[in-house]
Write an enzyme that holds these catalytic residues in place. Sequence first.
Site, PDB file in Angstrom:
ATOM      1  N   ASP A  35       1.215  -1.238  -0.246  1.00  0.00           N
ATOM      2  CA  ASP A  35       0.013   0.147   0.012  1.00  0.00           C
ATOM      3  C   ASP A  35       1.153   1.004  -0.225  1.00  0.00           C
ATOM      4  O   ASP A  35       1.799   1.352   0.722  1.00  0.00           O
ATOM      5  CB  ASP A  35      -0.721   0.333   1.628  1.00  0.00           C
ATOM      6  N   HIS A  37      -0.692   4.599  -0.181  1.00  0.00           N
ATOM      7  CA  HIS A  37      -2.215   5.726  -0.091  1.00  0.00           C
ATOM      8  C   HIS A  37      -1.245   7.746  -0.015  1.00  0.00           C
ATOM      9  O   HIS A  37      -1.426   7.917   0.779  1.00  0.00           O
ATOM     10  CB  HIS A  37      -2.141   5.181   1.538  1.00  0.00           C
ATOM     11  N   ASN A  95      -8.156  -2.747  -2.592  1.00  0.00           N
ATOM     12  CA  ASN A  95      -9.199  -2.345  -2.758  1.00  0.00           C
ATOM     13  C   ASN A  95      -9.936  -0.948  -2.353  1.00  0.00           C
ATOM     14  O   ASN A  95     -11.385  -0.220  -3.226  1.00  0.00           O
ATOM     15  CB  ASN A  95      -9.485  -2.636  -1.066  1.00  0.00           C
ATOM     16  N   HIS A  96      -9.096  -0.212  -2.433  1.00  0.00           N
ATOM     17  CA  HIS A  96      -9.794   1.508  -2.796  1.00  0.00           C
ATOM     18  C   HIS A  96      -9.155   2.071  -3.653  1.00  0.00           C
ATOM     19  O   HIS A  96      -9.733   3.312  -4.378  1.00  0.00           O
ATOM     20  CB  HIS A  96      -7.987   2.356  -1.842  1.00  0.00           C
ATOM     21  N   HIS A 144      -4.029  -8.291  -3.654  1.00  0.00           N
ATOM     22  CA  HIS A 144      -4.352  -6.969  -3.049  1.00  0.00           C
ATOM     23  C   HIS A 144      -4.800  -7.376  -1.621  1.00  0.00           C
ATOM     24  O   HIS A 144      -3.682  -7.623  -0.331  1.00  0.00           O
ATOM     25  CB  HIS A 144      -4.600  -5.636  -3.276  1.00  0.00           C
ATOM     26  N   HIS A 219      -2.477  -4.833   1.978  1.00  0.00           N
ATOM     27  CA  HIS A 219      -3.478  -4.531   2.355  1.00  0.00           C
ATOM     28  C   HIS A 219      -4.308  -4.575   3.551  1.00  0.00           C
ATOM     29  O   HIS A 219      -5.141  -4.319   4.931  1.00  0.00           O
ATOM     30  CB  HIS A 219      -5.003  -6.169   2.442  1.00  0.00           C
TER      31      HIS A 219
END
Length: 317
Positions: A35, A37, A95-96, A144, A219
Amino acid sequence: MSIDEITAILRLIEPILMEENSLLEVQAPIKIIGDLHADFDNLMRLFDLIGKVPKEKLLFLGNYVDMGMDGIEVTMMLFCLKIRYRDRIFLLRGNHETPAVNKIYGFYAECDYKYGVGVWWDFQCCFNRLPMACLISQKVLCMHGGLSPELTTLNKIRSIERPNEPISSGLEMDLLWADPTNRGDGWFQSYRGISYLFGKQVVEQACKRLKITLIIRSHMVISDGFEVMTGRRLITVFSASNYAGTVHNSAAVLCVNEKLGVSFYGPIHKVTHQKLTPISFPSHPSQVTLSTTPLTADLDSAIANYDMKIVKRFVKF
């Protein structure tokens, strides 16, 4: 970047992503990033530390946006590199990278603030085309999220049609949302309210059924950036340090060499200059190559720390 430049890049990346299968198949050596982000400075630090394409082959496990204000910049950088070096950088969906999530956790607001909501919809068209998983040298499966009760063969992933938008349950949702657990051996309800938790026995059965030796996923926020889990058949890697500015976690990057030995960069802290003490790969082959025999999981913290030390720091391929 201007809105016209962003739109042009998004249009260029769409057919490139669609040329790839939902299950990417690449050869080691490769470096694996978890990730990110929406932290562009962190991405630049990682490049300074681990190297850049085309010299290095890189696999990103998703979650490029949300929980920060640089989601557009992070995604644009990765998309531009993909356009230029499509055989050296590979991007999975997290998932984002779904509208139901990134409309809530920051990316929608970022797009609206910087360029207007129209560009948010353009990004979703690209996210819906991202591959779902990657198979490294036929033996290491990356995604992920995690495993799924529907994942009986790798062809199940290969047959996922894109563009798609996972909305409720099924294989696509599990690849994006599922998590490992040490609470038991089977399938459990997820604390996220979506998908499942899966135990050590599920991992062992999946490795045997899919003829793989290791699963690598992201994740989950990990304090040291990576964690060896469920009988040393699964590794979680997280590459955003100080997640969301509130969690005091380190980041890590995994490296898989040609013999499928796994090493790591980390813990990587949110500092301007990061120096790591180089530690060479062990000379004994059994310490470099992943074991094909399932090892007994032990929830004792001392054993867990020992498991982490099985994975050596990366020096070079």
